[in-house]
Design an enzyme around this catalytic site. Structure first.
Site, mmCIF file in Angstrom:
data_model
loop_
_atom_site.group_PDB
_atom_site.id
_atom_site.type_symbol
_atom_site.label_atom_id
_atom_site.label_comp_id
_atom_site.label_asym_id
_atom_site.label_seq_id
_atom_site.Cartn_x
_atom_site.Cartn_y
_atom_site.Cartn_z
ATOM 1 N N HIS A 1 0.836 -1.204 0.000
ATOM 2 C CA HIS A 1 0.000 0.000 0.000
ATOM 3 C C HIS A 1 0.873 1.258 0.000
ATOM 4 C CE1 HIS A 1 -3.543 2.436 1.417
ATOM 5 N NE2 HIS A 1 -2.572 3.140 1.989
ATOM 6 N N GLU A 2 1.850 1.307 0.894
ATOM 7 C CA GLU A 2 2.703 2.496 1.006
ATOM 8 C C GLU A 2 3.587 2.677 -0.222
ATOM 9 O OE1 GLU A 2 1.967 4.679 3.093
ATOM 10 O OE2 GLU A 2 0.753 3.449 4.445
ATOM 11 N N HIS B 1 1.698 4.557 -2.770
ATOM 12 C CA HIS B 1 1.809 6.013 -2.614
ATOM 13 C C HIS B 1 3.132 6.512 -3.190
ATOM 14 C CE1 HIS B 1 -1.823 6.373 -0.328
ATOM 15 N NE2 HIS B 1 -1.353 5.777 0.764
#
Length: 194
Positions: free
Chosen positions: A109-110, A113
């Protein structure tokens, strides 16, 4: 790294590492206090960051208060080179001890980003640009847990509860959409030269 590459399969991204480039630093202050915008984060990253915009610096720390991780966006690199990278809660690694978040998907997920992806509930609205990806439906709220279905916006066809860029439990997160993969490639190419 195996889980990360498995989650990004078909995206055009492959993450590699060299054992010689891995550092293990024991610093209680950084481990306990490296939240976004803190003195500890700045000290940790200024000391440990390596490479240029193409290099993914990953920091494993003991975040508290329910925070599982955070990352910089690719467009931030020009003004904050040393702060670039991903910070995640150490117990969320694949096989880690964090209940419901121990399949390595927090890092996935990170890294999303870091590659330029927003949350699928970006803007927390049923109108507007949302996450700037055409094939993710509008979503007003993040997902909690692992519901069989959820629809936070009328006529959206259902929220992206299985998307890596939502907040569902790891066992529910299954992948990225084609549009997200395309956006990540474009953002990474333009801002990171990848």
């Amino acid at each position: 790294m195996l889980a990360l590459n498995d989650h990004y399969r078909g995206s055009g991204f492959t993450f590699k590492y060299s054992l010689g480039n891995i550092t293990r630093t024991h610093n209680d202050d950084w481990f306990k206090n490296a939240r976004k915008g803190t003195r500890a984060e700045s000290a940790m990253k200024n000391s440990l960051a390596r490479g240029d915009s193409k290099v993914l610096n990953i920091y494993s720390v003991g975040l508290t208060g329910g925070l599982l991780g955070y990352a910089t966006f690719p467009w931030d690199y020009a003004t904050n080179q040393k702060l670039d990278g991903v910070v995640f809660l150490h117990s969320t690694i694949a096989g880690g001890s964090m209940a419901n978040y121990n399949q390595g998907k927090t890092l996935t997920h990170e890294v999303g980003h870091w590659l330029g992806l927003y949350h699928v509930f970006q803007g927390r609205s049923c109108t507007g640009y949302g996450d700037y990806v055409a094939d993710t439906p509008p979503q007003k709220t993040p997902t909690s847990g692992c519901p069989p279905s959820k629809s936070s916006c009328p006529n959206n066809g259902g929220d992206s509860i299985h998307n890596f860029m939502d907040y569902s439990y790891d066992r529910c997160l299954l992948g990225f959409t084609y549009g997200q993969k395309e956006r990540a490639r474009k953002m990474a190419s333009f801002y990171r030269g990848i």
